[in-house]
Write a protein that holds these residues in place. Structure first.
Motif, short mmCIF file in Angstrom:
data_model
loop_
_atom_site.label_atom_id
_atom_site.label_comp_id
_atom_site.label_asym_id
_atom_site.label_seq_id
_atom_site.Cartn_x
_atom_site.Cartn_y
_atom_site.Cartn_z
N PHE A 1 0.79 -1.24 0.00
CA PHE A 1 0.00 0.00 0.00
C PHE A 1 0.83 1.29 0.00
CE2 PHE A 1 -2.45 -3.25 2.49
CZ PHE A 1 -3.29 -3.62 1.45
N LEU A 2 2.11 1.21 -0.39
CA LEU A 2 2.98 2.37 -0.60
C LEU A 2 3.56 2.96 0.69
CD1 LEU A 2 0.98 4.36 -3.31
CD2 LEU A 2 2.63 2.52 -3.66
N SER B 1 6.83 -0.30 -17.60
CA SER B 1 5.90 -1.12 -16.83
C SER B 1 6.35 -1.23 -15.38
CB SER B 1 5.79 -2.53 -17.43
OG SER B 1 5.37 -2.48 -18.77
N PHE B 2 5.39 -1.31 -14.49
CA PHE B 2 5.66 -1.52 -13.05
C PHE B 2 6.62 -0.46 -12.49
CE2 PHE B 2 4.59 -5.70 -14.84
CZ PHE B 2 3.49 -6.02 -14.05
N LYS B 3 6.49 0.76 -12.98
CA LYS B 3 7.44 1.81 -12.58
C LYS B 3 7.39 2.09 -11.09
CE LYS B 3 6.37 5.15 -15.45
NZ LYS B 3 6.48 6.45 -16.18
N GLN B 4 6.19 2.23 -10.54
CA GLN B 4 6.14 2.56 -9.11
C GLN B 4 6.52 1.37 -8.24
OE1 GLN B 4 2.60 4.64 -7.86
NE2 GLN B 4 3.57 5.37 -5.98
N HIS B 5 6.29 0.16 -8.72
CA HIS B 5 6.79 -1.02 -8.01
C HIS B 5 8.31 -0.92 -7.85
CE1 HIS B 5 2.91 -2.51 -9.49
NE2 HIS B 5 3.01 -3.57 -8.70
N ILE B 6 8.97 -0.57 -8.95
CA ILE B 6 10.44 -0.51 -8.96
C ILE B 6 10.95 0.64 -8.10
CG2 ILE B 6 12.47 -0.23 -10.43
CD1 ILE B 6 10.56 -1.50 -12.68
N TRP B 7 10.26 1.79 -8.18
CA TRP B 7 10.66 2.91 -7.31
C TRP B 7 10.54 2.51 -5.84
CZ3 TRP B 7 13.24 7.32 -7.62
CH2 TRP B 7 13.15 8.21 -6.54
N GLY B 8 9.50 1.78 -5.53
CA GLY B 8 9.33 1.31 -4.16
C GLY B 8 10.47 0.42 -3.71
#
Length: 602
Positions: free
Chosen positions: A176-177, A582-589
């Protein structure tokens, strides 16, 4: 806007003052300390209301000590109500809190309209309060020697015997970020949730919820014209209250309707706020400068643009991550930090911002997608579909949505829903059961199911206000603004305005099938149509391009080689998808998490 800090019990004075000094950025105007052998009660002040020394904190009245971070927007009205019972010595909102406590006890908090983290010591009883919607943070810990609280985690880490990761914080962050309350990434340090208060007495800690948006009566207002009339009155009132300031005030301006509405009503009050907009040197597609400039021209206000590039972004990440204390998966934190840097240089101490509008007025397109998919629950013959989705795994979010519906489990799990449990199971070197993350949502879902509200769109707003806003967006806004000693005010997150929205027939928010339908209609005769019909852009930025071009993305692999936290092959698939968008925010996380692990644990 300030920092609060305190210790009840045994302490080392030098260590206590060092921990307090780590919060000085939140309140550089004055440092106040009250102490004795078993008490260290302190405050770092950012002077906004009654800057005179008489209003310095901690504020004392007989056996009561107060350290307060925030703004009470109705303090003048409360002061008039309490004037017969209390001999006021200052013009501050802080003293009103003490007077209110003496009259109403712990229920005083229900009379406050604003944002706050409050520490109130009454003899041997210590109370800690976090505001209704979670705008101001409050962390605490219990050691063998003492109970300690602070406005930021960095004020508590000096008291940890050893730094260790809280597993619940990790799993809820990936989902959940941000870590869900009461968890933080530091084992031994906890946080109050929005609308909660804590009581500490004789070494015993109890927490209680004093506020819940779900206590509103559903569908009390069913007529659209009545809804619009009341919404306009409360929105205007909320903005007017937040325009009260003895310090210089500015505002953020995007190309959207939220910031435009704030500046429109500010100008109605003859407050021509200086506005600020971000731009990106190498990536015009993320830019809102042109739209913001048009909005400023149409509204007749002044706008300053701040341009950043890859070097400034990458260089700022260290400072931003240090300001956040723990992993927070929001790449907008970095450019926002740089924007507040420019605002501080121009001498402003208060900034108006539009957080909360999307969650209250259904401003995300995906809300409507979820509402549509909810209907699949009613399919009479769905066993084949249930088996199909179980046996044909996909990382695509739509696959996960339909699987949840056919499994008859909770569909909407915040707008910050990122790593699913099955994705975590594939990535982490540990077993993660499907739907395991629901444990972090269950207190909120139980309250929803026990309330009088039944429309799922209310659930969307409720969980997003409590988690997506309070623990994600508002955490970012508080830390990056306070890192520059700037107070951020969010008029859409006025609790009375939120209660009004929750009391309107929810169908009025979504029956037309368009985002922010009620808000747009409310503003139709105020804002130009060009602003009202402009496509939503959000606070997007080229963070992944910067991360890849700078080579910083390799940190994820480097930390994984040292920790073995992630399965290498699955991690490589995510990293490979980065260049494809793809999955950019996953990777930033994962990058933010890796940075924290390297800094704090390795």
């Amino acid at each position: 806007m300030c920092a609060i800090f305190g210790i009840i019990g045994e302490y080392d004075e030098q260590q206590a003052k060092y921990a307090l000094s780590r919060l000085a950025h939140r309140g550089p105007d004055h440092c106040g300390i009250e102490q004795n052998r078993q008490l260290f009660f302190a405050h770092q002040r950012l002077s906004i209301t009654d800057a005179h020394a008489r209003a310095h904190q901690p504020l004392q009245h007989e056996k009561i000590l107060l350290s307060f971070n925030g703004e009470i927007y109705n303090f003048q009205e409360l002061r008039e109500e309490l004037d017969f019972d209390f001999d006021f010595k200052t013009q501050s909102d802080s003293e009103v809190i003490i007077a209110a406590y003496l009259k109403w006890g712990v229920d005083f908090v229900k009379h406050l309209r604003g944002m706050f983290a409050i520490a109130l010591l009454d003899g041997k009883k210590l109370y800690l309060f976090r505001d209704r919607l979670g705008k101001k943070p409050l962390f605490y810990m219990q050691t063998k020697e003492a109970f300690i609280f602070a406005s930021e985690i960095k004020g508590l880490t000096p008291f940890l015997a050893k730094k260790a990761m809280n597993n619940d914080a990790l799993l809820s962050y990936l989902s959940f970020l941000a870590p869900t309350p009461p968890h933080t990434f530091y084992k031994g340090i906890q946080k109050l949730a929005a609308g909660e208060y804590l009581r500490h007495e004789n070494g015993k800690i109890t927490t209680k919820r004093y506020y819940d948006l779900l206590n509103t009566q559903p569908s009390r207002i069913t007529d659209k014209e009545e809804a619009l009339k009341k919404l306009e009155k409360l929105l205007k009132e909320s903005i007017d209250l937040r325009l009260r300031s003895e310090a210089p005030m500015a505002a953020l301006l995007s190309g959207g309707i939220d910031s435009a509405a704030i500046n429109y009503y500010a100008k109605e009050q003859e407050k021509n706020l200086q506005t600020y907009t971000l731009g990106y040197k190498e990536f015009a597609k993320y830019d809102e400068r042109n739209n913001a400039a048009k909005s400023a021209q149409l509204l007749g206000i002044d706008n300053r643009t701040v341009e950043i590039d890859q070097n400034s972004f990458i260089q700022a990440t260290e400072q931003v991550f240090a300001s956040l204390d723990e992993p927070l998966n929001d790449p907008a934190a970095v450019p926002l930090y740089l924007l507040f840097d420019a605002i501080k240089d121009d001498g402003y101490k208060v900034v108006m911002s539009g957080e909360g509008s999307d969650e209250l007025f259904l401003g995300y397109r995906q809300y409507f997608e979820y509402l549509d998919i909810e209907n699949a629950k009613n399919l009479m013959h769905k066993n084949w579909l249930k088996k199909y989705f179980r046996s044909n795994f996909s990382k695509n979010r739509e696959w996960e949505w339909y699987k949840r519906v056919f499994d008859e489990t909770l569909l909407f799990r915040t707008s910050g829903d990122k790593f699913t449990d099955l994705q975590k199971n594939l990535l982490l070197r540990r077993n993660v059961r499907d739907n395991e993350s629901l444990q972090y949502l269950s207190p909120y879902r139980q309250r929803f199911e026990n309330s009088a509200h039944t429309d799922e769109s209310i659930w969307y707003s409720y969980i997003d206000i409590n988690l997506f806003q309070a623990e994600h967006f508002l955490t970012k806004l508080d830390r990056v603004s306070m890192a520059h000693a700037i107070e951020s005010r969010t008029p859409f997150l006025d609790h009375k305005l939120a209660e009004l929205v929750f009391s309107i027939d929810p169908v009025l928010r979504y029956k037309e099938g368009k985002t922010k339908a009620l808000l747009k209609e409310l503003l139709a005769n105020k804002l130009p149509n060009e602003i009202l019909t402009r496509k939503k852009k959000g606070f997007s930025n080229p963070y992944m391009e910067y991360l890849i071009n700078s080579g910083k993305i390799s940190l994820i692999q480097e930390v994984n080689q040292q920790t073995g936290m992630f399965k290498k092959d699955e991690l490589e698939l995510y990293l490979k998808s980065a260049s494809q968008g793809s999955f950019k925010q996953h990777i930033w996380g994962l990058y933010v998490l890796s940075h924290w692990i390297q800094r704090e644990l390795l």
